[in-house]
Structures are given as structure tokens and as C-alpha cells.
Design a protein around this motif. Structure first.
Motif, PDB file in Angstrom:
ATOM      1  N   PRO A 248       0.820  -1.233   0.000  1.00 51.93           N
ATOM      2  CA  PRO A 248       0.000   0.000   0.000  1.00 51.93           C
ATOM      3  C   PRO A 248       0.844   1.269   0.000  1.00 51.93           C
ATOM      4  CG  PRO A 248      -0.802  -1.569   1.646  1.00 51.93           C
ATOM      5  CD  PRO A 248       0.516  -2.093   1.165  1.00 51.93           C
ATOM      6  N   VAL A 249       1.960   1.265   0.727  1.00 49.59           N
ATOM      7  CA  VAL A 249       2.833   2.447   0.761  1.00 49.59           C
ATOM      8  C   VAL A 249       3.404   2.715  -0.627  1.00 49.59           C
ATOM      9  CG1 VAL A 249       4.938   3.432   1.762  1.00 49.59           C
ATOM     10  CG2 VAL A 249       3.386   2.074   3.191  1.00 49.59           C
ATOM     11  N   PHE A 250       3.841   1.657  -1.304  1.00 46.74           N
ATOM     12  CA  PHE A 250       4.427   1.808  -2.636  1.00 46.74           C
ATOM     13  C   PHE A 250       3.367   2.234  -3.658  1.00 46.74           C
ATOM     14  CE2 PHE A 250       6.133  -0.071  -6.650  1.00 46.74           C
ATOM     15  CZ  PHE A 250       7.247   0.754  -6.759  1.00 46.74           C
ATOM     16  N   GLY A 251       2.158   1.649  -3.510  1.00 44.13           N
ATOM     17  CA  GLY A 251       1.069   2.034  -4.426  1.00 44.13           C
ATOM     18  C   GLY A 251       0.716   3.508  -4.282  1.00 44.13           C
ATOM     19  N   GLU A 252       0.693   3.981  -3.039  1.00 46.63           N
ATOM     20  CA  GLU A 252       0.414   5.399  -2.801  1.00 46.63           C
ATOM     21  C   GLU A 252       1.518   6.273  -3.378  1.00 46.63           C
ATOM     22  OE1 GLU A 252      -1.407   7.869   0.931  1.00 46.63           O
ATOM     23  OE2 GLU A 252       0.266   6.501   1.329  1.00 46.63           O
ATOM     24  N   PHE A 253       2.754   5.836  -3.275  1.00 47.92           N
ATOM     25  CA  PHE A 253       3.884   6.591  -3.829  1.00 47.92           C
ATOM     26  C   PHE A 253       3.766   6.681  -5.351  1.00 47.92           C
ATOM     27  CE2 PHE A 253       8.123   6.424  -5.794  1.00 47.92           C
ATOM     28  CZ  PHE A 253       8.632   7.635  -5.352  1.00 47.92           C
ATOM     29  N   LEU A 254       3.332   5.587  -6.010  1.00 42.72           N
ATOM     30  CA  LEU A 254       3.187   5.609  -7.468  1.00 42.72           C
ATOM     31  C   LEU A 254       2.082   6.573  -7.894  1.00 42.72           C
ATOM     32  CD1 LEU A 254       3.537   1.813  -8.386  1.00 42.72           C
ATOM     33  CD2 LEU A 254       5.236   3.624  -8.678  1.00 42.72           C
ATOM     34  N   ARG A 255       1.028   6.676  -7.087  1.00 43.83           N
ATOM     35  CA  ARG A 255      -0.091   7.557  -7.441  1.00 43.83           C
ATOM     36  C   ARG A 255       0.207   9.021  -7.175  1.00 43.83           C
ATOM     37  NH1 ARG A 255      -2.949   3.621  -4.689  1.00 43.83           N
ATOM     38  NH2 ARG A 255      -3.208   5.078  -2.924  1.00 43.83           N
ATOM     39  N   THR A 256       0.888   9.302  -6.061  1.00 48.75           N
ATOM     40  CA  THR A 256       1.041  10.704  -5.631  1.00 48.75           C
ATOM     41  C   THR A 256       2.474  11.207  -5.680  1.00 48.75           C
ATOM     42  OG1 THR A 256       1.367  10.113  -3.298  1.00 48.75           O
ATOM     43  CG2 THR A 256      -0.908  10.374  -4.075  1.00 48.75           C
ATOM     44  N   GLY A 257       3.416  10.267  -5.729  1.00 48.63           N
ATOM     45  CA  GLY A 257       4.819  10.678  -5.678  1.00 48.63           C
ATOM     46  C   GLY A 257       5.281  11.011  -4.273  1.00 48.63           C
ATOM     47  N   LEU A 258       4.440  10.717  -3.275  1.00 47.92           N
ATOM     48  CA  LEU A 258       4.771  11.023  -1.882  1.00 47.92           C
ATOM     49  C   LEU A 258       4.683   9.769  -1.018  1.00 47.92           C
ATOM     50  CD1 LEU A 258       2.633  14.293  -1.497  1.00 47.92           C
ATOM     51  CD2 LEU A 258       5.107  14.157  -1.887  1.00 47.92           C
ATOM     52  N   VAL A 259       5.517   9.751   0.020  1.00 45.09           N
ATOM     53  CA  VAL A 259       5.426   8.692   1.032  1.00 45.09           C
ATOM     54  C   VAL A 259       4.823   9.321   2.273  1.00 45.09           C
ATOM     55  CG1 VAL A 259       6.682   7.054   2.459  1.00 45.09           C
ATOM     56  CG2 VAL A 259       7.422   7.466   0.103  1.00 45.09           C
ATOM     57  N   LEU A 260       3.544   8.966   2.526  1.00 44.32           N
ATOM     58  CA  LEU A 260       2.833   9.594   3.637  1.00 44.32           C
ATOM     59  C   LEU A 260       2.908   8.779   4.928  1.00 44.32           C
ATOM     60  CD1 LEU A 260      -0.367  10.762   1.698  1.00 44.32           C
ATOM     61  CD2 LEU A 260       1.725  12.059   2.211  1.00 44.32           C
ATOM     62  N   LYS A 261       3.303   7.529   4.842  1.00 37.65           N
ATOM     63  CA  LYS A 261       3.326   6.654   6.020  1.00 37.65           C
ATOM     64  C   LYS A 261       4.754   6.165   6.286  1.00 37.65           C
ATOM     65  CE  LYS A 261      -1.411   5.066   5.276  1.00 37.65           C
ATOM     66  NZ  LYS A 261      -2.281   3.895   5.023  1.00 37.65           N
ATOM     67  N   PHE A 262       5.598   7.099   6.700  1.00 39.07           N
ATOM     68  CA  PHE A 262       6.991   6.754   6.970  1.00 39.07           C
ATOM     69  C   PHE A 262       7.141   5.705   8.083  1.00 39.07           C
ATOM     70  CE2 PHE A 262       8.204  10.513   4.506  1.00 39.07           C
ATOM     71  CZ  PHE A 262       9.305  10.006   3.828  1.00 39.07           C
ATOM     72  N   PRO A 263       6.361   5.769   9.165  1.00 33.28           N
ATOM     73  CA  PRO A 263       6.515   4.711  10.185  1.00 33.28           C
ATOM     74  C   PRO A 263       6.276   3.307   9.615  1.00 33.28           C
ATOM     75  CG  PRO A 263       5.281   6.552  11.086  1.00 33.28           C
ATOM     76  CD  PRO A 263       5.429   6.820   9.617  1.00 33.28           C
ATOM     77  N   THR A 264       5.253   3.183   8.760  1.00 28.18           N
ATOM     78  CA  THR A 264       4.991   1.874   8.142  1.00 28.18           C
ATOM     79  C   THR A 264       6.159   1.453   7.260  1.00 28.18           C
ATOM     80  OG1 THR A 264       2.622   2.340   8.136  1.00 28.18           O
ATOM     81  CG2 THR A 264       3.386   0.585   6.698  1.00 28.18           C
ATOM     82  N   LEU A 265       6.726   2.404   6.511  1.00 27.40           N
ATOM     83  CA  LEU A 265       7.868   2.104   5.654  1.00 27.40           C
ATOM     84  C   LEU A 265       9.068   1.641   6.480  1.00 27.40           C
ATOM     85  CD1 LEU A 265       9.129   2.127   2.818  1.00 27.40           C
ATOM     86  CD2 LEU A 265       9.761   4.522   3.228  1.00 27.40           C
TER      87      LEU A 265
END
Length: 314
Positions: A248-265
Motif C-alpha cells: 500500500p505504501v508503494f502504491g500510494e507513492f506511485l499515485r502521488t509521488g509522496l510517502v505519507l506513512k513513513f513509520p509503516t515504511l
């Protein structure tokens, strides 16, 4: 060196030990019968001695400790081990001994579970436990052992003198079986009858505490003998966890170009790192195990040489 040694570990078996010694003498007239008294308080040792057995003492409590002492002290071409509770008829003893002496079998297993055990044994959790342990070991070690926890076995000299006894209690039978399977020793099953203890005779095996000890031993021996499979399983679980939360983190990055969940990463990265460590731990320990197996083969050859010398000097 004895040709045949009958080993009977005992703890408070005054009610049955005389019959077991007498039956062993009748079934194997040429055997030397050893009874190891493990701090009995009911005169078991005195009764066994009067019945004609050689009685010795083991003061450290526990069946594993008794068997360790037996294996250290007694030299024989063939060892027949049987419990002192008169639950195993000795009509198959000669067949089991012959497989060791004539066929060079390392361990003959007296298989209760294929005969009368489930009908004779009145403790349902013991029945369940035996089936669970048998299925677990056969699955984990890719074997086809019919009865893992039987106390009725015959051994060769080479098995006895190369088996490192680590267990202190009733886990000893499980440890013996896994040691033999892992080291590709020659095993055979003999179907034997089983009868429940006579009225008034009490089992020393605790269904729950000893059952948990056996399960812990299976896990420990699986870790020690099959480290690649054990740590590989942990590695797979950790990687699956890391990938599952990373997608999900990577999918969000592909859509927005941002990593919004750094703790999860961060958690995904550390979990993946733990998986890599687990994988390499398994690889390293697996290589060490290969060396241990080569060393064991050398130990086995040395034991065989000692056996031949002692046999010639007998």
C-alpha cells in the motif's frame, strides 16, 4: 562385553518388576538383565535383585538420566530396553534382538500404535499426544516411524555409544528417534502388543507437563537438526509481513509521488532486514550441521572399531 543386555529403567515399580525380570529371563535366556533403580521408595531394587537381575542405582531423577547412565556403563552387542511396568509382553523380544544381531539394525522400534495401544490405554490424552508427536516428527523429518514414544526398543552398540543423551525425562524416546532418523541410521519397526498397567500401578508420565516437554523438544531438535527449514520459515513469514505492508505504501507513492506513512515504511524495512538475517542464520547453521554430520560419521567409524576390538576380547 555382553552379547545381549536387557535394560530396565525403574522408578517405584515394585508391583510389576519381578514379572518383567522373569519374563525377560524366559524370552532371552542368554541375556544379562540390568535394572536401574531411580530412587524408588517401594523396594523395587530389592525385588529385582531377588528375581535375578543386576541392580544399579541412578540418583539423578528422570528417565533420560537413567538411560544416560545405562548407555555409559554397559557394553553389549545388542541392547533391549523395556519399561518395568509390565505393559509390553516380551514375545517379540527375540525378533527385535535378532534384527540387531543378524541384520545390523541400529534401532528396532517396538510399535504399539499399530496393535493394541489405542484400545488398551485408558488415557485418551495420551492417545492423542502419541498420534500428534508421531505426525509432527514424520512431517518435519520426512520419516515413516510408526511409534515415536515407545519405551520398547532394541539398539546396536554403535547407536548406544554415539547417541548424546540430552534429555532428563520422558522426552528421551523422542530424542532417540530424531537422532536416528537425522543421521540415516538403520531403523526397523516391529509391531508389539501393549497392555495397560495392572490395577494399582500408577504411571509416572504426566499427560500435560511431560507432553509439553516433548513438544518443546521437537521444536528444539527441529531447530538444531533442520536450521535452514526452521529459520527459512521465519524468514518467509517476515518477508511476507514486510511485503504485505509495503505494497500500500508503494502504491500510494506511485499515485502521488509522496510517502505519507513513513513509520509503516520503516517497520517494513526493519522486518525485511530481520528476514534477511534469519535467512543467513539458517544458511550458516546449515553449513555447520553438514560439518557435524561428517564428524558424526567419523565418530561412528571409531565406535565400530572399538566394538570389533571389544568383541574379539570377549
Amino acid at each position: 562385553m555382553d552379547r545381549i543386555a536387557v535394560l530396565i529403567p525403574c522408578y517405584n515399580e515394585a508391583q510389576t518388576i519381578e514379572k518383567v525380570v522373569t519374563d525377560a529371563r524366559a524370552a532371552l535366556p542368554d541375556a544379562v538383565i540390568y535394572v536401574y533403580d531411580n530412587n524408588s521408595a517401594d523396594g523395587t531394587g530389592e525385588i529385582a535383585k531377588a528375581a535375578g537381575a543386576i541392580v544399579r542405582r541412578e540418583y539423578m531423577q528422570g528417565k533420560g538420566n537413567v538411560i544416560r547412565r545405562m548407555f555409559r556403563e554397559i557394553d553389549a552387542e545388542c541392547y533391549l530396553m523395556i519399561d518395568g511396568d509390565d505393559t509390553y509382553p516380551l514375545n517379540c523380544a527375540a525378533e527385535m534382538v535378532d534384527k540387531v544381531l543378524s541384520r545390523k539394525t541400529d534401532m528396532v522400534i517396538g510399535d504399539r500404535l499399530s496393535s493394541t495401544y489405542f484400545t488398551q490405554n485408558k488415557r485418551p490424552f495420551h492417545n492423542f499426544g502419541n498420534s500428534l508427536v508421531r505426525s509432527s516428527i514424520n512431517c518435519l523429518f520426512h520419516s515413516d516411524i510408526k511409534d515415536i514414544m515407545t519405551g520398547y526398543r532394541a539398539f546396536s552398540y554403535n547407536f548406544v555409544k554415539t547417541f548424546p543423551v540430552l534429555s532428563r525425562g520422558f522426552e528421551i524416546e523422542t530424542e532417540m528417534t530424531i537422532h536416528a532418523v537425522y543421521n540415516h541410521m538403520q531403523l526397523e519397526n516391529v509391531v508389539v502388543d501393549y497392555r495397560d498397567r495392572p490395577e494399582g500401578s500408577v504411571s509416572k508420565l504426566s499427560t500435560y507437563s511431560d507432553g509439553l516437554k516433548v513438544l518443546r523438544m521437537i521444536i528444539r531438535l527441529f531447530k538444531n537438526y533442520k536450521p535452514m527449514a526452521f529459520y527459512g520459515l521465519f524468514s518467509f513469514v517476515l518477508f511476507a509481513f514486510a511485503i504485505g505492508f509495503f505494497i500500500p505504501v508503494f502504491g500510494e507513492f506511485l499515485r502521488t509521488g509522496l510517502v505519507l506513512k513513513f513509520p509503516t515504511l520503516f517497520v517494513c524495512c526493519f522486518t525485511a532486514l530481520a528476514g534477511i538475517i534469519s535467512l543467513f542464520s539458517g544458511l550458516i547453521l546449515s553449513n555447520m550441521n553438514e560439518k557435524n554430520r561428517r564428524d558424526f560419521e567419523i565418530t561412528l567409524m571409531e565406535a565400530d572399531s572399538q566394538f570389533r576390538v571389544k568383541k574379539e576380547c570377549r
